[in-house]
Design a protein around this motif. Structure first.
Motif, short mmCIF file in Angstrom:
data_model
loop_
_atom_site.label_atom_id
_atom_site.label_comp_id
_atom_site.label_asym_id
_atom_site.label_seq_id
_atom_site.Cartn_x
_atom_site.Cartn_y
_atom_site.Cartn_z
N MET A 1 1.06 -1.22 0.06
CA MET A 1 0.01 -0.15 -0.10
C MET A 1 0.99 1.29 0.06
O MET A 1 1.93 1.48 0.84
CB MET A 1 -0.90 0.15 1.26
CG MET A 1 -1.62 1.38 1.27
SD MET A 1 -3.21 1.04 2.45
CE MET A 1 -4.26 1.49 1.53
N HIS A 2 0.35 2.22 -0.74
CA HIS A 2 1.11 3.59 -0.74
C HIS A 2 1.30 4.28 0.55
O HIS A 2 0.18 4.36 1.29
CB HIS A 2 0.53 4.51 -1.89
CG HIS A 2 1.19 5.80 -2.02
ND1 HIS A 2 2.36 5.88 -2.66
CD2 HIS A 2 0.75 7.03 -1.64
CE1 HIS A 2 2.81 7.20 -2.56
NE2 HIS A 2 1.66 7.81 -1.88
N GLU A 3 2.39 4.76 0.84
CA GLU A 3 2.52 5.27 2.37
C GLU A 3 2.06 6.90 2.06
O GLU A 3 2.23 7.57 1.30
CB GLU A 3 4.09 5.42 2.52
CG GLU A 3 4.32 6.00 3.76
CD GLU A 3 3.96 5.56 5.08
OE1 GLU A 3 3.32 6.20 6.09
OE2 GLU A 3 3.95 4.27 5.01
N ILE A 4 1.20 7.19 3.00
CA ILE A 4 0.52 8.55 3.24
C ILE A 4 0.98 9.40 4.14
O ILE A 4 0.60 10.64 4.05
CB ILE A 4 -1.06 8.42 3.19
CG1 ILE A 4 -1.65 7.85 4.61
CG2 ILE A 4 -1.68 7.65 2.03
CD1 ILE A 4 -3.00 7.83 4.78
N LYS A 5 1.87 8.83 5.18
CA LYS A 5 2.30 9.65 6.06
C LYS A 5 3.15 11.07 5.59
O LYS A 5 3.98 10.70 4.74
CB LYS A 5 3.11 8.85 7.01
CG LYS A 5 3.70 9.86 8.26
CD LYS A 5 4.62 8.85 9.28
CE LYS A 5 4.92 9.80 10.32
NZ LYS A 5 5.69 8.91 11.21
N GLY A 6 3.06 12.28 5.87
CA GLY A 6 3.53 13.26 5.39
C GLY A 6 2.90 13.76 3.99
O GLY A 6 3.52 14.79 3.68
N GLN A 7 1.99 13.02 3.54
CA GLN A 7 1.58 13.55 2.32
C GLN A 7 0.43 14.84 2.56
O GLN A 7 -0.12 14.67 3.64
CB GLN A 7 0.62 12.43 1.34
CG GLN A 7 1.63 11.54 1.09
CD GLN A 7 2.70 11.77 0.08
OE1 GLN A 7 2.30 12.57 -1.11
NE2 GLN A 7 3.99 11.49 -0.02
N VAL A 8 0.09 15.39 1.72
CA VAL A 8 -1.04 16.60 1.89
C VAL A 8 -2.44 16.02 1.46
O VAL A 8 -2.50 15.62 0.22
CB VAL A 8 -0.48 17.70 1.33
CG1 VAL A 8 -1.49 18.82 1.56
CG2 VAL A 8 0.94 18.15 1.88
N ALA A 9 -3.44 16.14 2.04
CA ALA A 9 -4.64 16.10 1.75
C ALA A 9 -5.51 17.24 2.10
O ALA A 9 -5.31 18.23 3.01
CB ALA A 9 -5.39 14.97 2.66
N ILE A 10 -6.42 17.49 1.03
CA ILE A 10 -7.24 18.72 0.80
C ILE A 10 -8.54 18.15 1.16
O ILE A 10 -9.14 17.10 0.35
CB ILE A 10 -7.27 19.52 -0.18
CG1 ILE A 10 -5.78 20.00 -0.43
CG2 ILE A 10 -8.12 20.68 -0.08
CD1 ILE A 10 -5.45 20.79 -1.59
#
Length: 82
Positions: free
Chosen positions: A1-10
């Motif tokens: 699964m793609h790592e989402i930690k540190g990514q930006v979500a709107i």
């Protein structure tokens, strides 16, 4: 699964309901968040709560996205910040 930690979500409608549930989940995963809602007075408290859940950074933006000018302004603020 793609790592989402540190990514930006709107996320729009982030103060209540499904939007709130989504941002809480993202905060626990360590995402940076842009939270947009018409409930401007509730955004600062929501941002603090999301940071307490683990979001490293939260940018609250008050906007009514049914208004094109407010939508454009919100998008510009989010892009400029992140």
């Amino acid at each position: 699964m793609h790592e989402i930690k540190g990514q930006v979500a709107i996320v729009t409608g982030a103060v209540l309901g499904w939007g709130r549930a989504i941002v809480e989940s993202y905060a626990r995963a360590g995402m940076k968040l842009v939270i947009i809602d018409v409930l401007a007075e509730q955004l600062p408290q929501t941002a603090r709560e999301l940071e307490a859940l683990g979001a490293p950074e939260v940018l609250p933006i008050a906007a009514d996205l049914s208004d094109a000018e407010q939508t454009q302004r919100a998008a510009e603020q989010a892009l400029a910040h992140f």
